[in-house]
Enzyme design. Sequence first.
Site, PDB file in Angstrom:
ATOM      1  N   SER A  79       0.840  -1.188   0.000  1.00  0.00           N
ATOM      2  CA  SER A  79       0.000   0.000   0.000  1.00  0.00           C
ATOM      3  C   SER A  79       0.888   1.255   0.000  1.00  0.00           C
ATOM      4  O   SER A  79       1.768   1.376  -0.860  1.00  0.00           O
ATOM      5  CB  SER A  79      -0.922  -0.068   1.226  1.00  0.00           C
ATOM      6  OG  SER A  79      -1.911   0.896   1.180  1.00  0.00           O
TER       7      SER A  79
ATOM      8  N   ASP B  18      -9.003  -6.182  -4.559  1.00  0.00           N
ATOM      9  CA  ASP B  18      -8.558  -4.923  -3.955  1.00  0.00           C
ATOM     10  C   ASP B  18      -9.052  -3.774  -4.823  1.00  0.00           C
ATOM     11  O   ASP B  18      -8.531  -3.525  -5.900  1.00  0.00           O
ATOM     12  CB  ASP B  18      -7.027  -4.920  -3.875  1.00  0.00           C
ATOM     13  CG  ASP B  18      -6.469  -3.681  -3.193  1.00  0.00           C
ATOM     14  OD1 ASP B  18      -7.237  -2.734  -2.923  1.00  0.00           O
ATOM     15  OD2 ASP B  18      -5.255  -3.654  -2.939  1.00  0.00           O
TER      16      ASP B  18
ATOM     17  N   HIS C 221      -8.203  -5.028  -0.168  1.00  0.00           N
ATOM     18  CA  HIS C 221      -6.891  -4.444   0.109  1.00  0.00           C
ATOM     19  C   HIS C 221      -6.229  -5.104   1.318  1.00  0.00           C
ATOM     20  O   HIS C 221      -5.007  -5.244   1.376  1.00  0.00           O
ATOM     21  CB  HIS C 221      -7.058  -2.944   0.331  1.00  0.00           C
ATOM     22  CG  HIS C 221      -5.771  -2.179   0.381  1.00  0.00           C
ATOM     23  ND1 HIS C 221      -4.867  -2.179  -0.656  1.00  0.00           N
ATOM     24  CD2 HIS C 221      -5.224  -1.393   1.343  1.00  0.00           C
ATOM     25  CE1 HIS C 221      -3.829  -1.412  -0.334  1.00  0.00           C
ATOM     26  NE2 HIS C 221      -4.021  -0.934   0.878  1.00  0.00           N
TER      27      HIS C 221
END
Lengths: 407, 407
Positions: A177, A351, A384
Site C-alpha cells: 500500500s 482490492d 486491500h
Amino acid sequence: MSRTRIAFERCRVLLFHEAMSFAQPLVATPQTMHFEEPLALTSGASLRDYDLSFETYGTLNAERSNAVLVCHALNASHHVAGVYLNAQGQVIPRSEGWWDTMMGPGKPLDTNRFFVIGVNNLGSCFGSTGPMHVNPDTGQVWGADFPVVTVEDWVHAQARLLDRLGIAQLAAVMGGSLGGMQALAWTLQHPERVRHAVVVASAPNLTAENIAFNEVARRAIVTDPDFHGGHFYRHGTIPRRGLRIARMIGHITYLSDDVMNEKFGRQLRSLAGEVAANRPYQFSTQDIEFEIESYLRHQGDKFAEYFDANTYLLITRALDYFDPARAHGGDLSRALAPARAQFLLVSFSTDWRFSPARSRELVKALLDNQRDVSYAEIDAPHGHDAFLLEDPRYLGVVRSYFDKVTL
Amino acid sequence: MSRTRIAFERCRVLLFHEAMSFAQPLVATPQTMHFEEPLALTSGASLRDYDLSFETYGTLNAERSNAVLVCHALNASHHVAGVYLNAQGQVIPRSEGWWDTMMGPGKPLDTNRFFVIGVNNLGSCFGSTGPMHVNPDTGQVWGADFPVVTVEDWVHAQARLLDRLGIAQLAAVMGGSLGGMQALAWTLQHPERVRHAVVVASAPNLTAENIAFNEVARRAIVTDPDFHGGHFYRHGTIPRRGLRIARMIGHITYLSDDVMNEKFGRQLRSLAGEVAANRPYQFSTQDIEFEIESYLRHQGDKFAEYFDANTYLLITRALDYFDPARAHGGDLSRALAPARAQFLLVSFSTDWRFSPARSRELVKALLDNQRDVSYAEIDAPHGHDAFLLEDPRYLGVVRSYFDKVTL
C-alpha cells in the site's frame, strides 16, 4: 564512520528469548535514533532535528549485504514483526508486529537469512518525530503545525537511518500500500542503494476516488469541534468522533464487498451483543441493528483511542501527493527510468482501493524501461486487506522471490 | 367514492403554460393531500394522521388505466418532472424535476399518453409528514421521535393516495435505486394493482458494504454535537458537519471510479478556485488541493443547507431494512411469488452500489416464478448516478418498454 558503527551496534535488537517455555518467538525491541542534521522537506519546510523509531530482526552479515527495509502504510509502525515482552519477560498477548506473517525466522522474508529493518515514518504517532512532539523552535507541541511530509521525505529520512546503520545498499526494500509507494520511491531516489523492490498492493498514485475517501475522512476529523484547528492537545481534547468516522470509512475500503458479505452479510446483532440473524428488527435509526455496524463502530472506537488525528491528516496527504509521474507530464515510464532494482509486484484481485490495474501500470512502465519485473496477481477475496493476511499463494510468491535474492 | 373523485379533480396540476415564449415546458405544481386515517407501520408504531405531497403530469384517461406511479430515492421528492414557475409566471431556473430526462411530453415515459404521479415519502423533508413536522400527540416537532418507516409503509401510504385519486390499478410503477425497491414492493403488496413494474439500478436488499456506508453517514450525523439526539430544531442548530460528511460519502458511492477519474482525476484546484493541473502543490492537509475535494465539499455544503438530518437517518434505514426474502428464509424466488406484474429491470455496468449482479438476482427470482421480465444491462461509465442521466440506450430501452404498455 566510527560513530555510525557504534550507533549501529547499540541498535541491534534481535533477541531469541531463551527463557520462553514455548517455541521461541521473535522478540522485538523498539529503538530510537536521533538525527541532529536538519531534514529539508519537499514542501520547502525543514525539520531542525528529529528522531526515528525503528526495530531490526535478524543479523546484518559481514558484507552488510542482507539488509531489507520494510516500509509501513497508514496506521502501522516500525513494529513489523515479532512480539514484545513485559517486564517479567513474558510475551505480551497480541503484540505481534503488523507483518508478522511475512517475516521472521523461516518465514517468507526469513530473518535467519536477512537483516530486516522496520522504521516508523516522520509525522507518525508511534515514536518517530510527529505532531504530538514538541517543536524545538517554539517549545510548543507541533499539532497541526507539523510540516506536511511526503513519501520522498520519508525515503530521505530512512536513507539517513541506513547511513547510520552502516548499510550502503539494501538487498531489498519492501512495502504494501503506502509502504509500496515508499519502496518504489526508494528505487527512484536512491537507485544504486536498492537491489530489489517488493511492491505489494500499491499504485503509482491515488485515483480521484482514493483521494475522495481520504478527503471525507480528513473533513470528519477537521470539522470535529474537539479538533480545535489541530491544537486539541492543549485543549485536553481528542477529536474522537472524526477519528471514528475516518476509521470506519477506511475499513470499508480495506475490505471487498464479497468478504464483507461473507463475514457480516445482513446478520443482525442482538441487543445483548450476540449475533442473531433471525430476531425481529428493532426499528431504530441509531441503535446497532446489523453485525457490520457493530464491527465498524468497534473498529472506530478502538482507533480513536490510539491514533493521532494530525498524523491521520499527514499520512493521508502523503498518499494523495505521491505521484512520481507528475514531474514528467504524467508519463510513468519516464518517471521510472532512474530505477535500477529488480522488482516483485503483487496485487489482489478484489482490492478496489489499489486495484490490480494500478499494479499493472507499474509493471508496464518498468518493462518499458527494461527492468526485471516479476508480477503476481493473487485471486484473493479479502480486498486491500489481503496484503496483511496469510494467503499461502501470496506468501509463497514472496518466499520464492526472496529465496532467489543473492547476498 | 364521490369524495375521492372531488379530491382528484382538485389535484390535477398539469398545465401547459401558454404564455411562455419558448417551447412550452411541462409545468409542475406540488399538491398536498391530508389523510385522517391512522397508518399502522411495520415497526408496530402508527402515524395518527399525515400529509402526502405529490405532483401529477399528463391526464388520467376515462378508463383510469394510464396511471404511472414514480417512486423516489434517497434525497429526491415528489417533484419528478417539469419545472416550477415563479409568481410572475416565469420558469424558475434549474427547477426541473429529478427525473425530467425520463418523463414529460414526448419523453420515454410520455406524459401525453400516461398520467404520471410523483409522491413524496413519509419521513421526508420535502412536504410529506416527516420529522420536521409536529407530532399531534405531543404538540412538539417529531425530530428523532418520528417513527421508523419502511419501504412497505411507503407503499401502503402511496396506495391510499391512489385510492383517493380514484386509481384502482397502475399501468406501471417505476423507480430507481430505493425507488426501485418501492416498485418491487408494490408488486408484492398489491399484485392486482400493478400491470408493469420498472425497476432501475436497484437490488433485492442492501449488501453489507451498502449498510456500512449508510452507517458511517448516520454516525457522522448522530455524533455531530449539533444533532442533540435528533432534537436539534429546538436548539436552533443543524448538524451540518454530519450532513456534509454523509453527502460526501454518498457522492463517492454514486459515481464510478472511472467517471471520477475522467471528471476530476488528479486535477488541482487553484486557491482562486480555478482548475490548474500544473501548479505546484500547496502542501496543506486542510486546504483544498485537488478538484475532487472541491467538488465533494461543495456537494456537502449544498446538501447540509436543504436536507434534514433525521430524514437522512430514516431513509437510509428504510434502505437497510428492505429485504423481501427475509420472511422466506432468504429465498428470493419464494418472496417474489406473489408478483403478477410484467417487469422491466435496468442496471448499469459500473454501478457498484447496486451492481448488475443484484438486478440479475431479481431477474432470476422473477423468472423462477414464470414472470414476464425484460432486462437491460447498460454499459455506462457513470456508476449508480447513471439512472438519473441522459443515456440514449437507457432512455431508448425505457421508451420501447412503455410504448408496448397497453392502456
